[in-house]
Design a protein around this motif. Structure first.
Motif, PDB file in Angstrom:
ATOM      1  N   UNK A 204      -4.590  -6.966  -5.989  1.00  0.00           N
ATOM      2  CA  UNK A 204      -5.588  -5.977  -5.595  1.00  0.00           C
ATOM      3  C   UNK A 204      -5.075  -5.098  -4.460  1.00  0.00           C
ATOM      4  N   UNK A 205      -4.333  -5.673  -3.510  1.00  0.00           N
ATOM      5  CA  UNK A 205      -3.828  -4.889  -2.389  1.00  0.00           C
ATOM      6  C   UNK A 205      -2.745  -3.905  -2.821  1.00  0.00           C
ATOM      7  N   UNK A 206      -1.977  -4.259  -3.830  1.00  0.00           N
ATOM      8  CA  UNK A 206      -0.888  -3.390  -4.283  1.00  0.00           C
ATOM      9  C   UNK A 206      -1.246  -2.545  -5.499  1.00  0.00           C
ATOM     10  N   UNK A 207      -2.436  -2.731  -6.030  1.00  0.00           N
ATOM     11  CA  UNK A 207      -2.837  -1.970  -7.214  1.00  0.00           C
ATOM     12  C   UNK A 207      -3.053  -0.505  -6.839  1.00  0.00           C
ATOM     13  N   UNK A 208      -2.462   0.421  -7.624  1.00  0.00           N
ATOM     14  CA  UNK A 208      -2.594   1.855  -7.358  1.00  0.00           C
ATOM     15  C   UNK A 208      -3.880   2.371  -7.994  1.00  0.00           C
ATOM     16  N   UNK A 209      -4.635   3.187  -7.294  1.00  0.00           N
ATOM     17  CA  UNK A 209      -4.494   3.455  -5.856  1.00  0.00           C
ATOM     18  C   UNK A 209      -5.061   2.284  -5.050  1.00  0.00           C
ATOM     19  N   UNK A 210      -4.334   1.908  -4.008  1.00  0.00           N
ATOM     20  CA  UNK A 210      -4.805   0.795  -3.206  1.00  0.00           C
ATOM     21  C   UNK A 210      -5.875   1.275  -2.218  1.00  0.00           C
ATOM     22  N   UNK A 211      -6.378   0.353  -1.451  1.00  0.00           N
ATOM     23  CA  UNK A 211      -7.497   0.663  -0.567  1.00  0.00           C
ATOM     24  C   UNK A 211      -7.099   1.668   0.512  1.00  0.00           C
ATOM     25  N   UNK A 212      -5.887   1.579   1.037  1.00  0.00           N
ATOM     26  CA  UNK A 212      -5.451   2.498   2.101  1.00  0.00           C
ATOM     27  C   UNK A 212      -5.356   3.931   1.580  1.00  0.00           C
TER      28      UNK A 212
END
Length: 447
Positions: A204-212
């Motif tokens: 989930x953190x590296x999934x594009x687009x990520x949260x950042x």
């Protein structure tokens, strides 16, 4: 004819005559004395020559781990409360220890340890020889073993205590082994779930687009929307100003003439008039056209800005939905990861505690033999004096009762009193028994 009332019959109660009972006791005194003596002799013979002497050996146990009061859980139980019963040492009351001392499994171990005859000594018969009692207001248990052999009585008492300590340790080992296996399986299962949760969190953190990226995009478009909205507001104000200026110029144009007449003097002709374009009108018309052009440009800009702000608003709503969904997923997975990490750590701690508890000798640490059984010197059974005393009392009571029963069953007439009692008649006289040697005459008159 008048019927007279029938009076109830008066029942005469027979008065108790102590002299009569004393006569009965005197009459059957030989039977009572003989029966009582026979009972005493029988009890003495049985106590001295028939009943084998019974010896009693006693041991004393000290319980060093008193049971704690039951803990009341007032809040929602967590992992620690769930696994606590698996890692704690068994807590038993004094009565529990007393009950275990006569358990069939323990008595079987004693029989095998002492190599007793399984036909003569069964767990049931051995339990009848053993008496375990908890001493009042203490953590002491008194174990007594009765047997006809004083050496065997002491051996059974000591073996019972030793096997009991060993049995407690073995049962503790079995329980702690099951607890260790259970906790190890639970920890492995928890670690496997934790690995899957960490992998999901990383995805989930590296999934594009990520949260950042989504947050940066949302921030950029929010700032752009704010800029466009400010520019749109300024453009609308300027458009309103242009509309007001245009209306003002139109009113001025309506108030003046487009041409003006000028007087010129020519020689020979005198003054002549000519019409010319009013320069003020031309200037106002030019200014009006400029305002209209500027207004049209502003209206076009307003329309463009309105379209841009609407598009940015839609984009922000979509981004906000994506951010909320992404945050919810991350928070859910992060919470699961944290819970699994805490559970795994707690299971690891409890596993260590259980392994330590498994290594303890629970029998030696909770029960102490403070007074082993010694070979008794004097028998406790039979109690000869007590048996003789009881036999005397019971024999006297039994044969006294038998005398009254025999007297009640005897319907023969032997004395004047018997005749008066059985026949209900008054004795007028008695004919004495005469033989050849003695001739006697007499009379007996009932007073």
């Amino acid at each position: 004819m008048e019927q007279k009332p029938v009076l109830p019959a008066v029942v005469e109660e027979e008065a108790i005559d102590l002299r009569r009972y004393l006569k009965i006791l005197q009459k059957w005194s030989r039977v009572i004395i003989a029966g009582t003596v026979l009972s005493v002799l029988t009890a003495g013979i049985l106590s001295w020559f028939v009943l084998p002497p019974v010896y009693e050996a006693g041991a004393l146990l000290l319980i060093t781990q008193p049971a704690e009061k039951e803990r009341v859980v007032t809040q929602q139980e967590g992992v620690e409360e769930v696994v606590r019963p698996l890692t704690q040492l068994p807590e038993m009351t004094i009565n529990t220890y007393v009950g275990q001392l006569k358990a069939t499994a323990l008595l079987d171990r004693v029989i095998k340890k002492l190599r007793l005859d399984p036909v003569l000594y069964t767990p049931a018969s051995l339990a009848g020889m053993i008496k375990a009692t908890a001493l009042k207001d203490s953590n002491l248990i008194e174990v007594k073993v009765q047997n006809t052999d004083p050496v065997l009585a002491a051996a059974i008492g000591n073996t019972l205590c030793q096997e009991y300590l060993q049995l407690i340790s073995e049962k503790n080992q079995e329980q702690m082994t099951r607890s260790v296996e259970f906790l190890r399986n639970q920890r492995d299962e928890c670690d496997a779930k934790l690995s899957r949760a960490l992998a999901e969190l990383n995805r989930l953190e590296n999934q594009a687009p990520n949260l950042a990226v989504l947050e940066q995009e949302f921030q950029r478009k929010s700032e752009l929307l704010t800029s466009y909205q400010a520019e749109l507001s300024a453009a609308r104000v300027e458009a309103e100003q242009l509309v007001a200026a245009t209306e003002s110029i139109r009113r001025e144009l309506a108030a003046i003439s487009q041409t003006v007449t000028t007087q010129t003097y020519e020689a020979g002709k005198g003054y002549t008039g000519s019409e010319q374009v009013n320069p003020v009108y031309v200037d106002l018309a030019q200014r009006l056209n400029e305002k209209k052009t500027a207004l049209a440009e502003k209206e076009a800009r307003i329309a463009a800005l309105t379209s841009l702000t609407a598009g940015l608003s839609n984009d922000l709503q979509r981004l906000q939905g994506s951010l909320s969904a992404k945050r919810n997923q991350l928070e859910r997975v992060q919470s699961e990861v944290k819970r699994l990490q805490e559970t795994s750590q707690k299971l690891a701690e409890k596993l260590t505690e259980t392994q330590i508890a498994k290594s303890l000798d629970l029998g030696a640490s909770t029960v102490v033999v403070i007074s082993p059984a010694e070979e008794p010197k004097q028998p406790v059974k039979p109690k000869k004096k007590l048996n003789i005393a009881v036999a005397f009392v019971l024999g006297l009571m039994a044969f006294t009762g038998l005398a009254f029963v025999l007297e009640h069953l005897d319907y023969t007439v032997k004395t004047p009193d018997d005749a008066a009692q059985h026949l209900g008649l008054t004795v007028m006289g008695v004919i004495p028994l005469a033989d050849r040697r003695t001739r006697s005459y007499g009379s007996y008159t009932e007073p």
